[in-house]
Every structure is written in structure tokens, then in C-alpha cells.
Design an enzyme around this catalytic site. Structure first.
Site, PDB file in Angstrom:
ATOM      1  N   GLU A  32       0.870  -1.183   0.000  1.00 32.57           N
ATOM      2  CA  GLU A  32       0.000   0.000   0.000  1.00 32.57           C
ATOM      3  C   GLU A  32       0.904   1.229   0.000  1.00 32.57           C
ATOM      4  OE1 GLU A  32      -3.189   1.062  -0.350  1.00 32.57           O
ATOM      5  OE2 GLU A  32      -2.291   3.029  -0.034  1.00 32.57           O
ATOM      6  N   CYS A  40     -12.185   4.276   0.906  1.00 25.18           N
ATOM      7  CA  CYS A  40     -13.384   4.242   1.757  1.00 25.18           C
ATOM      8  C   CYS A  40     -13.084   4.778   3.149  1.00 25.18           C
ATOM      9  CB  CYS A  40     -13.915   2.813   1.818  1.00 25.18           C
ATOM     10  SG  CYS A  40     -15.268   2.618   2.969  1.00 25.18           S
ATOM     11  N   CYS A  45     -16.220   6.831   1.963  1.00 23.45           N
ATOM     12  CA  CYS A  45     -17.452   6.542   2.710  1.00 23.45           C
ATOM     13  C   CYS A  45     -17.416   7.003   4.162  1.00 23.45           C
ATOM     14  CB  CYS A  45     -17.733   5.043   2.728  1.00 23.45           C
ATOM     15  SG  CYS A  45     -17.019   4.071   1.409  1.00 23.45           S
ATOM     16  N   LYS A  48     -16.783  10.871   4.881  1.00 20.94           N
ATOM     17  CA  LYS A  48     -17.950  11.540   4.275  1.00 20.94           C
ATOM     18  C   LYS A  48     -19.173  11.411   5.181  1.00 20.94           C
ATOM     19  CE  LYS A  48     -20.594   9.037   2.049  1.00 20.94           C
ATOM     20  NZ  LYS A  48     -20.750   8.556   0.724  1.00 20.94           N
ATOM     21  N   TYR A  96      -6.701  -2.107  10.254  1.00 23.31           N
ATOM     22  CA  TYR A  96      -6.450  -2.778   8.965  1.00 23.31           C
ATOM     23  C   TYR A  96      -5.098  -3.481   8.953  1.00 23.31           C
ATOM     24  CZ  TYR A  96     -10.558  -1.445   6.378  1.00 23.31           C
ATOM     25  OH  TYR A  96     -11.846  -1.376   5.933  1.00 23.31           O
ATOM     26  N   ALA A 112       3.991  -0.416  -5.743  1.00 27.03           N
ATOM     27  CA  ALA A 112       4.347  -1.651  -6.446  1.00 27.03           C
ATOM     28  C   ALA A 112       4.061  -1.487  -7.928  1.00 27.03           C
ATOM     29  CB  ALA A 112       3.550  -2.822  -5.886  1.00 27.03           C
ATOM     30  N   TYR A 174     -23.329  11.106  -7.025  1.00 23.47           N
ATOM     31  CA  TYR A 174     -23.614  11.001  -5.595  1.00 23.47           C
ATOM     32  C   TYR A 174     -22.627  11.794  -4.748  1.00 23.47           C
ATOM     33  CZ  TYR A 174     -20.024   7.387  -4.574  1.00 23.47           C
ATOM     34  OH  TYR A 174     -18.853   6.715  -4.385  1.00 23.47           O
ATOM     35  N   ILE A 175     -21.371  11.877  -5.163  1.00 17.81           N
ATOM     36  CA  ILE A 175     -20.397  12.614  -4.348  1.00 17.81           C
ATOM     37  C   ILE A 175     -20.757  14.107  -4.338  1.00 17.81           C
ATOM     38  CG2 ILE A 175     -17.944  13.284  -4.193  1.00 17.81           C
ATOM     39  CD1 ILE A 175     -17.264  10.435  -5.183  1.00 17.81           C
ATOM     40  N   GLU A 178     -23.857  14.665  -2.113  1.00 23.53           N
ATOM     41  CA  GLU A 178     -23.541  14.457  -0.694  1.00 23.53           C
ATOM     42  C   GLU A 178     -22.787  15.669  -0.129  1.00 23.53           C
ATOM     43  OE1 GLU A 178     -23.320   9.579  -0.667  1.00 23.53           O
ATOM     44  OE2 GLU A 178     -21.461  10.691  -0.866  1.00 23.53           O
ATOM     45  N   ARG A 195     -24.840  19.196 -15.505  1.00 19.31           N
ATOM     46  CA  ARG A 195     -25.190  19.350 -16.924  1.00 19.31           C
ATOM     47  C   ARG A 195     -26.566  18.813 -17.284  1.00 19.31           C
ATOM     48  NH1 ARG A 195     -20.834  16.133 -20.267  1.00 19.31           N
ATOM     49  NH2 ARG A 195     -19.665  16.221 -18.358  1.00 19.31           N
ATOM     50  N   GLY A 258     -16.157  12.936 -11.681  1.00 12.69           N
ATOM     51  CA  GLY A 258     -15.869  11.576 -12.121  1.00 12.69           C
ATOM     52  C   GLY A 258     -14.551  11.039 -11.602  1.00 12.69           C
ATOM     53  N   THR A 307     -17.809   0.035  -1.916  1.00 13.96           N
ATOM     54  CA  THR A 307     -16.995  -0.738  -0.970  1.00 13.96           C
ATOM     55  C   THR A 307     -17.489  -2.182  -0.779  1.00 13.96           C
ATOM     56  OG1 THR A 307     -16.109   1.153   0.172  1.00 13.96           O
ATOM     57  CG2 THR A 307     -16.327  -0.851   1.475  1.00 13.96           C
ATOM     58  N   ALA A 337     -26.667   3.446  -1.613  1.00 17.71           N
ATOM     59  CA  ALA A 337     -27.234   4.616  -0.938  1.00 17.71           C
ATOM     60  C   ALA A 337     -26.509   5.870  -1.373  1.00 17.71           C
ATOM     61  CB  ALA A 337     -27.124   4.469   0.577  1.00 17.71           C
ATOM     62  N   HIS A 431     -44.921  -0.420  13.660  1.00 18.51           N
ATOM     63  CA  HIS A 431     -45.607   0.865  13.789  1.00 18.51           C
ATOM     64  C   HIS A 431     -45.138   1.605  15.023  1.00 18.51           C
ATOM     65  CE1 HIS A 431     -48.844   3.628  12.982  1.00 18.51           C
ATOM     66  NE2 HIS A 431     -49.190   3.559  14.254  1.00 18.51           N
ATOM     67  N   GLU A 436     -42.753   0.879   7.519  1.00 17.43           N
ATOM     68  CA  GLU A 436     -43.983   0.086   7.377  1.00 17.43           C
ATOM     69  C   GLU A 436     -44.733   0.438   6.084  1.00 17.43           C
ATOM     70  OE1 GLU A 436     -47.204   0.862  10.259  1.00 17.43           O
ATOM     71  OE2 GLU A 436     -46.237   2.774  10.704  1.00 17.43           O
TER      72      GLU A 436
HETATM   73  C1  LIG Z   1     -15.955  10.674  -1.673  1.00 14.67           C
HETATM   74  C2  LIG Z   1     -16.302   9.211  -1.814  1.00 14.67           C
HETATM   75  C3  LIG Z   1     -17.367   8.694  -1.112  1.00 14.67           C
HETATM   76  C4  LIG Z   1     -17.684   7.349  -1.223  1.00 14.67           C
HETATM   77  N1  LIG Z   1     -18.770   6.877  -0.533  1.00 14.67           N
HETATM   78  C5  LIG Z   1     -19.110   5.563  -0.620  1.00 14.67           C
HETATM   79  C6  LIG Z   1     -20.210   5.052   0.125  1.00 14.67           C
HETATM   80  O1  LIG Z   1     -20.878   5.773   0.856  1.00 14.67           O
HETATM   81  N2  LIG Z   1     -20.485   3.731   0.013  1.00 14.67           N
HETATM   82  C7  LIG Z   1     -19.747   2.900  -0.784  1.00 14.67           C
HETATM   83  O2  LIG Z   1     -20.040   1.698  -0.839  1.00 14.67           O
HETATM   84  N3  LIG Z   1     -18.720   3.366  -1.524  1.00 14.67           N
HETATM   85  C8  LIG Z   1     -18.374   4.672  -1.447  1.00 14.67           C
HETATM   86  N4  LIG Z   1     -17.305   5.146  -2.162  1.00 14.67           N
HETATM   87  C9  LIG Z   1     -16.572   4.226  -3.063  1.00 14.67           C
HETATM   88  C10 LIG Z   1     -15.594   3.369  -2.272  1.00 14.67           C
HETATM   89  O3  LIG Z   1     -14.731   4.212  -1.531  1.00 14.67           O
HETATM   90  C11 LIG Z   1     -14.787   2.503  -3.238  1.00 14.67           C
HETATM   91  O4  LIG Z   1     -15.685   1.735  -4.006  1.00 14.67           O
HETATM   92  C12 LIG Z   1     -13.845   1.562  -2.515  1.00 14.67           C
HETATM   93  O5  LIG Z   1     -12.954   2.270  -1.693  1.00 14.67           O
HETATM   94  C13 LIG Z   1     -13.065   0.722  -3.547  1.00 14.67           C
HETATM   95  O6  LIG Z   1     -12.117  -0.063  -2.899  1.00 14.67           O
HETATM   96  P1  LIG Z   1     -10.804  -0.531  -3.688  1.00 14.67           P
HETATM   97  O7  LIG Z   1     -10.076  -1.420  -2.720  1.00 14.67           O
HETATM   98  O8  LIG Z   1     -11.166  -1.059  -5.000  1.00 14.67           O
HETATM   99  O9  LIG Z   1      -9.963   0.790  -3.951  1.00 14.67           O
HETATM  100  P2  LIG Z   1      -9.345   1.825  -2.925  1.00 14.67           P
HETATM  101  O10 LIG Z   1     -10.097   1.846  -1.647  1.00 14.67           O
HETATM  102  O11 LIG Z   1      -9.221   3.087  -3.663  1.00 14.67           O
HETATM  103  O12 LIG Z   1      -7.914   1.241  -2.583  1.00 14.67           O
HETATM  104  C14 LIG Z   1      -6.878   1.200  -3.514  1.00 14.67           C
HETATM  105  C15 LIG Z   1      -5.574   1.398  -2.774  1.00 14.67           C
HETATM  106  O13 LIG Z   1      -4.487   1.077  -3.636  1.00 14.67           O
HETATM  107  C16 LIG Z   1      -3.402   1.942  -3.369  1.00 14.67           C
HETATM  108  N5  LIG Z   1      -2.522   1.949  -4.531  1.00 14.67           N
HETATM  109  C17 LIG Z   1      -2.818   2.410  -5.769  1.00 14.67           C
HETATM  110  N6  LIG Z   1      -1.786   2.157  -6.627  1.00 14.67           N
HETATM  111  C18 LIG Z   1      -0.846   1.519  -5.895  1.00 14.67           C
HETATM  112  C19 LIG Z   1       0.442   0.973  -6.215  1.00 14.67           C
HETATM  113  N7  LIG Z   1       0.911   1.010  -7.459  1.00 14.67           N
HETATM  114  N8  LIG Z   1       1.171   0.394  -5.217  1.00 14.67           N
HETATM  115  C20 LIG Z   1       0.676   0.335  -3.940  1.00 14.67           C
HETATM  116  N9  LIG Z   1      -0.556   0.812  -3.592  1.00 14.67           N
HETATM  117  C21 LIG Z   1      -1.300   1.386  -4.558  1.00 14.67           C
HETATM  118  C22 LIG Z   1      -4.086   3.280  -3.084  1.00 14.67           C
HETATM  119  O14 LIG Z   1      -3.246   4.115  -2.304  1.00 14.67           O
HETATM  120  C23 LIG Z   1      -5.345   2.836  -2.330  1.00 14.67           C
HETATM  121  O15 LIG Z   1      -5.147   2.870  -0.926  1.00 14.67           O
HETATM  122  C24 LIG Z   1     -16.934   6.482  -2.052  1.00 14.67           C
HETATM  123  C25 LIG Z   1     -15.840   7.008  -2.767  1.00 14.67           C
HETATM  124  C26 LIG Z   1     -15.523   8.350  -2.646  1.00 14.67           C
HETATM  125  C27 LIG Z   1     -14.358   8.896  -3.413  1.00 14.67           C
END
Ligand SMILES: Cc1cc2nc3c(=O)[nH]c(=O)nc-3n(C[C@H](O)[C@H](O)[C@H](O)COP(=O)(O)OP(=O)(O)OC[C@H]3O[C@@H](n4cnc5c(N)ncnc54)[C@H](O)[C@@H]3O)c2cc1C
Length: 455
Positions: A32, A40, A45, A48, A96, A112, A174-175, A178, A195, A258, A307, A337, A431, A436
Site C-alpha cells: 500500500e 473508503c 465513505c 464523508k 487494517y 508496487a 452522488y459525491i 452528498e 449538466r 468523475g 466498498t 445509498a 408501527h 412500514e
Molecule cells: C468521496 C467518496 C465517497 C464514497 N462513498 C461511498 C459510500 O458511501 N459507500 C460505498 O459503498 N462506496 C463509497 N465510495 C466508493 C468506495 O470508496 C470505493 O468503491 C472503494 O474504496 C473501492 O475499494 P478498492 O479497494 O477497489 O480501492 P481503494 O479503496 O481506492 O484502494 C486502492 C488502494 O491502492 C493503493 N494503490 C494504488 N496504486 C498503488 C500501487 N501502485 N502500489 C501500492 N498501492 C497502490 C491506493 O493508495 C489505495 O489505498 C466512495 C468514494 C468516494 C471517493
């Protein structure tokens, strides 16, 4: 080989995959580069939702006198909120890494990238692995307009030194909605620029209309059918020029326009891993990339960027590879959500999606939530069921209103099990609740179907 499995990325998907694979007895390494727990936990998540809660507390303080509390809403201390959020997130980061170590995975705080299909450069160290998982997530992107660098993206919004007085949020996803709720709730003059005619493209139309009303009633100024043209700065003040030839003077421009997959800098060409048009990694049902021993999970595949989907994929992949339990993750009927104020939650098909396939019966109720019959706050709850006319199966459930995500999570089980409207009808309600209403929806609002207008 140094490892049976090496995971790149310690976010929701990567941590789950590494932890479960190690608990199945595999020799696992995980890298990492930024923060354990990924988007997240650190910039998604979790923080936020803390910020949404902070905004809601302000409204609760305004509403409390209606219930007899002699309290007055004072000013909000942004620094205190951010410090409390950071403290909790530091605790989660530690959980974690501890979970990974307890499972027996070796952790690397490093970037990596691929040297060849079985060899990685992990912080300058050559590491080989039988199988490699790419779980690198995604990052926000700014639009290609002059002055875009003067605005922030969601990653930055969690570390602002102070709450801006005037903010323009660009985006209708959604972002964007929110953060509109967060900033408006915490007292900022908040503009939402998007848009489309309504926010949340792809969500059910009734929810979109209801959300636009809710945003307005919370004081958010909506600029629909509008796009940003350029940003200029005069000291701390920003001028946002819009396609309707107006300009907004604000303290913060926030692009929620995006996200794209984190695949640049991974050396994918050295491994032969193919990417899609936006850099995402296409995968098969078993989450394998174009190279059979290299897998991709979570947001880097850019399918359903949530997530719980990322963790489910990480878990399923570890079980499939090392747990003698090959399985896939269904992306059907995934509940979701939007933590707007009030929130929206949804599972299954929208009316438009369902009606494109077959004739559907639509049941809708709109009402003032019980607490606001006393507070007088102008807020409406909207609940909706989309039911297949031929089979009576509930194809979609949608709610805009307080506690919607807590309610729809339960409905998602029923819909996953194929519940019919008759099953909903013979379920006794709790109720007095809003929930309900989902089991007492007796009056059909309309019928929609292929070729018919849906609203
Ligand atoms: C503002 C915001 C609000 C959100 N709210 C929600 C919500 O309410 N509910 C929900 O379900 N989802 C939500 N999401 C989406 C959710 O955060 C993602 O779907 C989820 O984190 C995806 O997990 P992931 O493990 O795929 O990626 P990530 O959590 O992005 O993890 C990827 C990790 O890889 C690491 N990394 C990248 N490249 C390299 C490399 N080459 N070498 C080593 N490490 C590397 C990064 O540093 C990162 O820590 C939200 C996202 C955002 C941006």
C-alpha cells in the site's frame, strides 16, 4: 517464488483478499503506497458520513426547540470536526494493518509495479509471486477547462483548513450531492452545477425529482443544464464561469466530475495486462485479467464502484484461489445509498429500466416524516416499488427519506430472494415507522411499459 499471492493496493478490496487468502494458508504479501484501508476509510465513505452527520446535527439543533428543548444552535467548529474524524480514521488504519498481520500477510508500505508477469518492484525490492491481484482503486479527475487546477476534488475536501463561506460544486453524481448537503448543512452558501436537468443520472426519476426539491429546501442553489467553462482566481476568491454565461464568485470550486482507475504507473504493459478505454482493467467472471494469473478487483475494474462490492470480490477471489470454494460475485440487485440530506437508497431496477423490459406496476407514497409534522421542517419522504405486472415480482425498491439506507438494506434481502408484491403485502408492518409504508402500499400509482411514457 516469494509469495503464492501478492496484492497491490491496501484498500477495501485488497485488504480483504490478502487477509482471507492468508487465513486459508497462502503465503501473501500486500503493498500500500498511501494509506491502509484505501479510499473508503480515508477519503470516501467513512469520513464523508461523519461530515454528513455533522451537518444533520445542525438541523437537529434547529429542530429540537419544537420538541421542548431550550437550546439554540451555535456556530460550528470545523477544526474540531476534522480532528475528531482524523482520530477515528487513524484508529481504523491501525485495525487494517493489525488484521493483515494477524492473518499472516506480510505488509509493505510501498508503491508496487510490474517488472514482468510474475515479478514486481515493491519500493525498490524485486518480489516474485505465483499470482498477483491488482486492487489499486481509482482517483478523481478534473474537467479539461482553463483554471481547473484552482478547484479541489473530493480527496482534498476532507482536509480543508476551514469551511468555505461560498462553495460551487460541479457534478450531479452522488459525491456532488452528498457534499452539497454537507457544506449547506454546515452553513456555506452552496451552489450545485450539473449538466443534466436533474441530479443523480441513472437513479429512479421520482427520487431525482424529490432530491432536487430536498436540495433546494436545504438552501442549495441548483444550476441545472449548466457546465463549467473556466475558473479564475483573485487572491482567495475564485470566479467560476458557466455555460449559461453567468459567473459565480466563490471561495471554493469543487470538481466532483468523475473518477478513473489507478493503472498508470503500474507497468501493466510489462505484464501484458490489457486495459479498457479509461484505463480500467476488464475482468472475466472469476476476476482474471487478460493474463490468467493476474487478477483485478474493486474500483480498478470500474464496474460497480462500491466498498461492499470491492470487499465481496476480494473475499470471493481468495476463497476461489485458496479456500477450495470457487465462487463468483453477482452484481445483480446490489443495494446502494446516496448520503444526501435526506438520503436516498435503492435496490433493483428503476422504473425506466424495468419498463423498458416489461410492463410494470408502480406504487408510490409521499408523506411528511412524523418528526417534521411537529418541527414543520419542509421535508418529504418518497417510497416506491416497481413490480413486474406478469409475475408480481418486486423488481425495484426506492426511497428518499430519513433512514432510507437502513431500511432498504433489509428490503434488498427480500428482493434478492425474489419476493413478490403479495409477499410484501402479507408482511406485518412495524408501527409507527416510515419503513412500514413499504408493506402497506396498496394503491397502484400507474402502469409503465415498453413504449409507454414512464412518468
Ligand atoms: C468521496 C467518496 C465517497 C464514497 N462513498 C461511498 C459510500 O458511501 N459507500 C460505498 O459503498 N462506496 C463509497 N465510495 C466508493 C468506495 O470508496 C470505493 O468503491 C472503494 O474504496 C473501492 O475499494 P478498492 O479497494 O477497489 O480501492 P481503494 O479503496 O481506492 O484502494 C486502492 C488502494 O491502492 C493503493 N494503490 C494504488 N496504486 C498503488 C500501487 N501502485 N502500489 C501500492 N498501492 C497502490 C491506493 O493508495 C489505495 O489505498 C466512495 C468514494 C468516494 C471517493
Amino acid at each position: 517464488m516469494d509469495f503464492d499471492l501478492f496484492v497491490i493496493g491496501g484498500g477495501s478490496a485488497g485488504v480483504r483478499c490478502a487477509r482471507i487468502a492468508a487465513s486459508h494458508g497462502a503465503r501473501v504479501g500486500i503493498a500500500e503506497e498511501r494509506f491502509w484501508g484505501g479510499t473508503c476509510v480515508n477519503i470516501g465513505c467513512v469520513p464523508k458520513k461523519f461530515m454528513v452527520m455533522a451537518a444533520e446535527y445542525g438541523m437537529n439543533a434547529e429542530d429540537a426547540p419544537s420538541f421542548g428543548w431550550e437550546i439554540a444552535k451555535g456556530p460550528h467548529d470545523w477544526g474540531k470536526l476534522i480532528a475528531a474524524k482524523d482520530k477515528e480514521i487513524a484508529r481504523l488504519n491501525g485495525i487494517y494493518t493489525r488484521l493483515l498481520e494477524q492473518a499472516g500477510a506480510k505488509i509493505y508500505d510501498a508503491h508496487a509495479s510490474f517488472i514482468d508477469p510474475h515479478t514486481l518492484d515493491v519500493g525498490g525490492q524485486r518480489i516474485t509471486a505465483e499470482r498477483i491481484v491488482i486492487a489499486t482503486g481509482g482517483h478523481p479527475v478534473r474537467p479539461d477547462i482553463p483554471g481547473a487546477e484552482l478547484g479541489i476534488v473530493s480527496d482534498d475536501a476532507f482536509y480543508l483548513p476551514a469551511r468555505p463561506k461560498r462553495v460551487a460544486i460541479i457534478g450531479g453524481g452522488y459525491i456532488a450531492v452528498e457534499f452539497a448537503g454537507i457544506f449547506a448543512g454546515l452553513g456555506a452558501e452552496t451552489h450545485l452545477i450539473y449538466r443534466q436537468p436533474l441530479p443523480l443520472r441513472g437513479f429512479d426519476e421520482d427520487m431525482r425529482v424529490g432530491l432536487a426539491e430536498a436540495l433546494t429546501s436545504n438552501g442549495v442553489i441548483l444550476h441545472f443544464d449548466t457546465t463549467p467553462v473556466s475558473v479564475t482566481a483573485d487572491g482567495q476568491t475564485k470566479m467560476l464561469n458557466l455555460s449559461d454565461l453567468t459567473a459565480l464568485e466563490v471561495d471554493l470550486v469543487f470538481f466532483a466530475t468523475g473518477r478513473v482507475a489507478n493503472t498508470a504507473g503500474l507497468g501493466l504493459a510489462a505484464a501484458g495486462v490489457k486495459t479498457g478505454p479509461q484505463g480500467e482493467i476488464p475482468v472475466d467472471a472469476l476476476l482474471a485479467s487478460s493474463v490468467p494469473h493476474i487478477y483485478a478487483i474493486g474500483d480498478v475494474t470500474d464496474r460497480l464502484n462500491l466498498t461492499p462490492v470491492a470487499t465481496a470480490e476480494g473475499h470471493a477471489l481468495a476463497d476461489s484461489l485458496f479456500g477450495h470454494n470457487p465462487r463468483t460475485v453477482s452484481l445483480q440487485n446490489v443495494p446502494t445509498a446516496v448520503f444526501s440530506i435526506p438520503p436516498i437508497s435503492t435496490v433493483g431496477l428503476s422504473e425506466t429500466e424495468a419498463a423498458a423490459i416489461s410492463e410494470v406496476k408502480i406504487f408510490i407514497t409521499k408523506f411528511t416524516p412524523m418528526r417534521h409534522s411537529i418541527t414543520g421542517r419542509p421535508r418529504r419522504t418518497i417510497m416506491k416499488l416497481v413490480v413486474d405486472a406478469a409475475s408480481d415480482k418486486v423488481l425495484g425498491a426506492h426511497m428518499l427519506g430519513e433512514d432510507a439506507p437502513e431500511i432498504v438494506q433489509g428490503l434488498a434481502i427480500a428482493i434478492q430472494c425474489g419476493a413478490t408484491k403479495a409477499d410484501f403485502d402479507r408482511t406485518i408492518g412495524i408501527h409507527p415507522t416510515a419503513a412500514e409504508e413499504f408493506v402497506t402500499l396498496r394503491t397502484q400509482t400507474r402502469v409503465s411499459g415498453p413504449g409507454e411514457p414512464t412518468r
